[in-house]
Structures are given as structure tokens and as C-alpha cells.
Design a protein around this motif. Structure first.
Motif, PDB file in Angstrom:
ATOM      1  N   TYR A 257      53.767  41.506  53.219  1.00 53.72           N
ATOM      2  CA  TYR A 257      54.784  42.458  52.761  1.00 53.72           C
ATOM      3  C   TYR A 257      55.611  41.869  51.622  1.00 53.72           C
ATOM      4  O   TYR A 257      55.902  42.542  50.622  1.00 53.72           O
ATOM      5  N   GLY A 258      55.994  40.595  51.752  1.00 58.46           N
ATOM      6  CA  GLY A 258      56.738  39.949  50.670  1.00 58.46           C
ATOM      7  C   GLY A 258      55.921  39.862  49.387  1.00 58.46           C
ATOM      8  O   GLY A 258      56.433  40.070  48.288  1.00 58.46           O
ATOM      9  N   PHE A 259      54.621  39.586  49.521  1.00 54.96           N
ATOM     10  CA  PHE A 259      53.751  39.528  48.349  1.00 54.96           C
ATOM     11  C   PHE A 259      53.588  40.911  47.736  1.00 54.96           C
ATOM     12  O   PHE A 259      53.515  41.057  46.511  1.00 54.96           O
ATOM     13  N   ALA A 260      53.541  41.945  48.580  1.00 53.90           N
ATOM     14  CA  ALA A 260      53.434  43.314  48.066  1.00 53.90           C
ATOM     15  C   ALA A 260      54.681  43.710  47.289  1.00 53.90           C
ATOM     16  O   ALA A 260      54.598  44.397  46.263  1.00 53.90           O
ATOM     17  N   LEU A 261      55.859  43.273  47.757  1.00 53.16           N
ATOM     18  CA  LEU A 261      57.096  43.556  47.011  1.00 53.16           C
ATOM     19  C   LEU A 261      57.062  42.899  45.639  1.00 53.16           C
ATOM     20  O   LEU A 261      57.532  43.479  44.646  1.00 53.16           O
ATOM     21  N   LEU A 262      56.508  41.692  45.585  1.00 52.92           N
ATOM     22  CA  LEU A 262      56.397  41.019  44.291  1.00 52.92           C
ATOM     23  C   LEU A 262      55.418  41.741  43.377  1.00 52.92           C
ATOM     24  O   LEU A 262      55.683  41.930  42.186  1.00 52.92           O
ATOM     25  N   LEU A 263      54.278  42.165  43.920  1.00 53.31           N
ATOM     26  CA  LEU A 263      53.288  42.871  43.107  1.00 53.31           C
ATOM     27  C   LEU A 263      53.818  44.207  42.608  1.00 53.31           C
ATOM     28  O   LEU A 263      53.415  44.686  41.544  1.00 53.31           O
ATOM     29  N   GLN A 264      54.726  44.807  43.359  1.00 54.41           N
ATOM     30  CA  GLN A 264      55.276  46.094  42.954  1.00 54.41           C
ATOM     31  C   GLN A 264      56.009  45.987  41.622  1.00 54.41           C
ATOM     32  O   GLN A 264      56.040  46.937  40.837  1.00 54.41           O
ATOM     33  N   THR A 265      56.603  44.838  41.354  1.00 51.24           N
ATOM     34  CA  THR A 265      57.321  44.643  40.102  1.00 51.24           C
ATOM     35  C   THR A 265      56.445  44.029  39.015  1.00 51.24           C
ATOM     36  O   THR A 265      56.778  44.129  37.838  1.00 51.24           O
ATOM     37  N   MET A 266      55.337  43.404  39.386  1.00 49.68           N
ATOM     38  CA  MET A 266      54.513  42.691  38.405  1.00 49.68           C
ATOM     39  C   MET A 266      53.217  43.405  38.060  1.00 49.68           C
ATOM     40  O   MET A 266      52.719  43.278  36.937  1.00 49.68           O
ATOM     41  N   LEU A 267      52.669  44.137  39.017  1.00 48.99           N
ATOM     42  CA  LEU A 267      51.321  44.658  38.840  1.00 48.99           C
ATOM     43  C   LEU A 267      51.295  45.820  37.858  1.00 48.99           C
ATOM     44  O   LEU A 267      52.110  46.742  37.937  1.00 48.99           O
ATOM     45  N   THR A 268      50.363  45.764  36.909  1.00 54.13           N
ATOM     46  CA  THR A 268      50.130  46.848  35.952  1.00 54.13           C
ATOM     47  C   THR A 268      48.650  47.210  35.979  1.00 54.13           C
ATOM     48  O   THR A 268      47.844  46.546  36.641  1.00 54.13           O
ATOM     49  N   LYS A 269      48.300  48.258  35.260  1.00 45.58           N
ATOM     50  CA  LYS A 269      46.908  48.684  35.227  1.00 45.58           C
ATOM     51  C   LYS A 269      46.010  47.590  34.649  1.00 45.58           C
ATOM     52  O   LYS A 269      44.855  47.432  35.062  1.00 45.58           O
ATOM     53  N   LYS A 270      46.534  46.841  33.688  1.00 46.94           N
ATOM     54  CA  LYS A 270      45.729  45.782  33.093  1.00 46.94           C
ATOM     55  C   LYS A 270      45.511  44.614  34.052  1.00 46.94           C
ATOM     56  O   LYS A 270      44.538  43.866  33.914  1.00 46.94           O
ATOM     57  N   MET A 271      46.418  44.457  35.032  1.00 45.41           N
ATOM     58  CA  MET A 271      46.335  43.314  35.933  1.00 45.41           C
ATOM     59  C   MET A 271      45.544  43.613  37.203  1.00 45.41           C
ATOM     60  O   MET A 271      45.211  42.701  37.948  1.00 45.41           O
ATOM     61  N   VAL A 272      45.255  44.893  37.467  1.00 44.22           N
ATOM     62  CA  VAL A 272      44.557  45.254  38.701  1.00 44.22           C
ATOM     63  C   VAL A 272      43.188  44.587  38.777  1.00 44.22           C
ATOM     64  O   VAL A 272      42.767  44.092  39.834  1.00 44.22           O
ATOM     65  N   ALA A 273      42.467  44.581  37.664  1.00 38.38           N
ATOM     66  CA  ALA A 273      41.124  43.986  37.651  1.00 38.38           C
ATOM     67  C   ALA A 273      41.180  42.510  38.024  1.00 38.38           C
ATOM     68  O   ALA A 273      40.335  42.018  38.790  1.00 38.38           O
ATOM     69  N   PHE A 274      42.182  41.784  37.532  1.00 37.41           N
ATOM     70  CA  PHE A 274      42.305  40.365  37.853  1.00 37.41           C
ATOM     71  C   PHE A 274      42.697  40.169  39.313  1.00 37.41           C
ATOM     72  O   PHE A 274      42.275  39.193  39.948  1.00 37.41           O
ATOM     73  N   LEU A 275      43.506  41.080  39.841  1.00 40.90           N
ATOM     74  CA  LEU A 275      43.881  40.990  41.246  1.00 40.90           C
ATOM     75  C   LEU A 275      42.655  41.114  42.146  1.00 40.90           C
ATOM     76  O   LEU A 275      42.429  40.284  43.052  1.00 40.90           O
ATOM     77  N   PHE A 276      41.818  42.127  41.909  1.00 42.31           N
ATOM     78  CA  PHE A 276      40.611  42.297  42.711  1.00 42.31           C
ATOM     79  C   PHE A 276      39.608  41.177  42.470  1.00 42.31           C
ATOM     80  O   PHE A 276      38.877  40.774  43.381  1.00 42.31           O
ATOM     81  N   LEU A 277      39.563  40.667  41.234  1.00 43.29           N
ATOM     82  CA  LEU A 277      38.678  39.546  40.948  1.00 43.29           C
ATOM     83  C   LEU A 277      39.050  38.328  41.785  1.00 43.29           C
ATOM     84  O   LEU A 277      38.178  37.630  42.331  1.00 43.29           O
ATOM     85  N   GLY A 278      40.362  38.068  41.905  1.00 46.09           N
ATOM     86  CA  GLY A 278      40.801  36.948  42.733  1.00 46.09           C
ATOM     87  C   GLY A 278      40.437  37.123  44.190  1.00 46.09           C
ATOM     88  O   GLY A 278      39.994  36.173  44.862  1.00 46.09           O
ATOM     89  N   PHE A 279      40.575  38.351  44.711  1.00 46.61           N
ATOM     90  CA  PHE A 279      40.187  38.604  46.094  1.00 46.61           C
ATOM     91  C   PHE A 279      38.689  38.393  46.306  1.00 46.61           C
ATOM     92  O   PHE A 279      38.258  37.801  47.301  1.00 46.61           O
ATOM     93  N   LEU A 280      37.887  38.878  45.365  1.00 47.74           N
ATOM     94  CA  LEU A 280      36.438  38.746  45.503  1.00 47.74           C
ATOM     95  C   LEU A 280      35.999  37.288  45.439  1.00 47.74           C
ATOM     96  O   LEU A 280      35.124  36.859  46.203  1.00 47.74           O
ATOM     97  N   ILE A 281      36.587  36.533  44.529  1.00 51.53           N
ATOM     98  CA  ILE A 281      36.234  35.113  44.421  1.00 51.53           C
ATOM     99  C   ILE A 281      36.608  34.379  45.705  1.00 51.53           C
ATOM    100  O   ILE A 281      35.844  33.559  46.225  1.00 51.53           O
ATOM    101  N   THR A 282      37.807  34.688  46.228  1.00 45.65           N
ATOM    102  CA  THR A 282      38.239  34.038  47.463  1.00 45.65           C
ATOM    103  C   THR A 282      37.334  34.391  48.640  1.00 45.65           C
ATOM    104  O   THR A 282      37.012  33.543  49.484  1.00 45.65           O
ATOM    105  N   ALA A 283      36.897  35.655  48.695  1.00 47.93           N
ATOM    106  CA  ALA A 283      36.110  36.115  49.846  1.00 47.93           C
ATOM    107  C   ALA A 283      34.675  35.625  49.808  1.00 47.93           C
ATOM    108  O   ALA A 283      34.095  35.313  50.862  1.00 47.93           O
ATOM    109  N   TYR A 284      34.054  35.540  48.631  1.00 43.78           N
ATOM    110  CA  TYR A 284      32.611  35.301  48.556  1.00 43.78           C
ATOM    111  C   TYR A 284      32.221  33.953  47.955  1.00 43.78           C
ATOM    112  O   TYR A 284      31.056  33.575  48.019  1.00 43.78           O
ATOM    113  N   SER A 285      33.148  33.243  47.356  1.00 43.43           N
ATOM    114  CA  SER A 285      32.771  31.985  46.716  1.00 43.43           C
ATOM    115  C   SER A 285      32.841  30.795  47.659  1.00 43.43           C
ATOM    116  O   SER A 285      32.230  29.760  47.402  1.00 43.43           O
ATOM    117  N   GLY A 286      33.630  30.925  48.733  1.00 44.58           N
ATOM    118  CA  GLY A 286      33.803  29.789  49.632  1.00 44.58           C
ATOM    119  C   GLY A 286      34.798  28.766  49.129  1.00 44.58           C
ATOM    120  O   GLY A 286      34.985  27.718  49.763  1.00 44.58           O
TER     121      GLY A 286
END
Length: 255
Positions: A190-219
Motif C-alpha cells: 500500500y505504501g509503494f502504491a501511494l508512491l507510484l500514484q505520484t510518480m507513475l506516468t504512461k511512459k513509466m508503465v512499461a518499465f514497471l511491468f518490465l521490472g516485475f517480469l524480470i523479477t518473476a522469471y529471471s531468478g
């Protein structure tokens, strides 16, 4: 225990004066202050673990103007101390931190009310030409009150409350511990979501999902993903700077 209580109280005084007398060196951030507590109590690893969890939980808290957010500085010191002294886990420390942060918030509001009245007193001294007395109010009295606001609660909580907290932790049933574990994982999100609410833009969404995918599948660990992200950011900045610079004219074009 007396020496530990005094040392932890002094750590609290030092951290609260960070943004009020020493500039802003970020010593009052939960990650740093919990690390200092872990270092003072001889368990640096648990200090880092609890501090990281509390830091995620407080990322979205912003102190704007006279608004007093929950005091995660005091909460980090007491919660980390209890986690180390009572051999509790990070989840139990988070549950201790929540009510303490609210208590610190109430003390902060009371302190700001007192300091606002002292400010009016300092204005009167300035009008009367008593500059030394006005300087004492701003530098010594205000600093002393903030120091006491932190030292006394931390000292009393550590000196008198460690055994009580140990008994409470041991008396917690398993079903409640499981529920608190789930809640402790939701609160940092929840605290991280509050931070993303002020920082996240359309240009940054792709990098956000990229980080999740790398964390989930790269080991890779979080540290490895963070290092990879820093390299990508550096390369993108360099490429962007080169693309934005006008190219110098070729002297051979005039021949």
C-alpha cells in the motif's frame, strides 16, 4: 538495559534533529534509523530487515506544511528494538510500529502547537530588541523540546516494555500471527502504491511491468534487478543526450 535505553533514546534524538537542526541527511528514514538500532543492539541483519519493511510501508507518507503524518521514525526505533530484544520477526515488529507511529503523530501535533506559541513569544522579544532571548527560543528551547519528545518515550518503552512485549508476542495465537503476516505484506504494498500514484506516468508503465517480469522469471534477486535497472537508466540517459545534441557541421561540406 539502562545503557541500551539511553543509547536508543539518543539515537532517536539524533535522527529527529536531522531535518530540524542538522539539515536533511535522511537519518530519520526507517531504513537508516532501524539499521542504526540494529548496529547498537548487535543485530544488524534484523535491523536491516525490519527497516526495509518499514521503509516500504512509509514511502507514501509525505510531510507537507503543518500536516503531521504518522511518525515512522519513533516507530522504527521502538519496533526494531523490540524485534531484536524479544527475538520477534519482522511481521510482529510491523504490528508494533503502527500504533507507535500514531502515538508519535499525536506527540508531533502537540509539539507543533507548543512551538507555534513559542514563535509568537520570540516575535515579541524581537520587537523589544531582545535578540538573544529570541535566539534561545529558536535554537535551544525548540531543540530541547524535540529531543525530550523523542528521548522520553523511547527510553520508557525500551526500559519498561521489553518483557511485556515478549510476553505479548509469545501469547499471540498462530491464526492471529498468520493474519498479521498477511497484513504486514499488504501495508508495504500500500505504501509503494501511494508512491507510484505520484510518480507513475504512461511512459513509466512499461518499465514497471518490465521490472516485475524480470523479477518473476529471471531468478535474479532484488539487488540484481536494481543493478540491471541502474545500467539501463544510465544507457538511456546517454542515448537521449546524444540524440538531443545538434550535430556539428562537417567542414568538408563547404568544399
Amino acid at each position: 538495559m539502562l545503557i541500551r535505553s539511553i543509547v536508543l533514546g539518543l539515537i532517536g534524538v539524533f535522527c529527529i534533529l536531522d531535518s530540524r537542526l542538522l539539515g536533511r541527511l535522511n537519518f530519520e528514514r526507517p531504513l537508516i534509523v532501524s539499521t542504526l538500532v540494529g548496529l547498537a543492539l548487535g543485530d544488524l541483519e534484523k535491523g536491516l530487515i525490519v527497516g526495509a519493511s518499514l521503509e516500504l510501508m512509509s514511502l507514501g507518507l509525505v510531510n507537507i506544511g503543518a500536516a503531521a503524518p504518522p511518525d515512522m521514525n519513533m516507530a522504527s526505533i521502538i519496533a526494531t528494538s523490540f524485534a531484536i530484544l524479544s527475538n520477534a520477526n519482522a511481521e510482529a515488529a510491523l504490528t508494533i510500529a503502527i500504533p507507535i507511529s500514531v502515538l508519535g503523530q499525536m506527540l508531533g501535533i502537540l509539539m507543533r502547537t507548543i512551538l507555534s506559541n513559542l514563535t509568537h513569544a520570540a516575535d515579541k522579544f524581537i520587537e523589544q530588541g531582545k535578540f538573544n532571548q529570541a535566539r534561545r527560543i529558536h535554537i535551544f528551547y525548540g531543540t530541547g523540546l524535540y529531543a525530550l519528545m523523542y528521548f522520553i518515550p523511547i527510553f520508557m518503552a525500551i526500559y519498561f516494555g521489553t518483557n511485556l512485549v515478549t510476553q505479548v508476542v509469545e501469547a499471540i495465537p498462530q491464526w492471529l500471527t498468520d493474519g498479521l503476516t498477511v497484513a504486514s505484506k499488504i501495508l508495504p504494498a500500500y505504501g509503494f502504491a501511494l508512491l507510484l500514484q505520484t510518480m507513475l506516468t504512461k511512459k513509466m508503465v512499461a518499465f514497471l511491468f518490465l521490472g516485475f517480469l524480470i523479477t518473476a522469471y529471471s531468478g535474479l534477486s532484488v539487488t540484481g534487478v536494481a543493478a540491471f535497472a541502474c545500467i539501463v537508466a544510465f544507457v538511456m540517459v546517454q542515448v537521449g543526450n546524444r540524440a538531443g545534441k545538434p550535430q556539428a557541421p562537417d567542414p568538408l561540406d563547404d568544399l
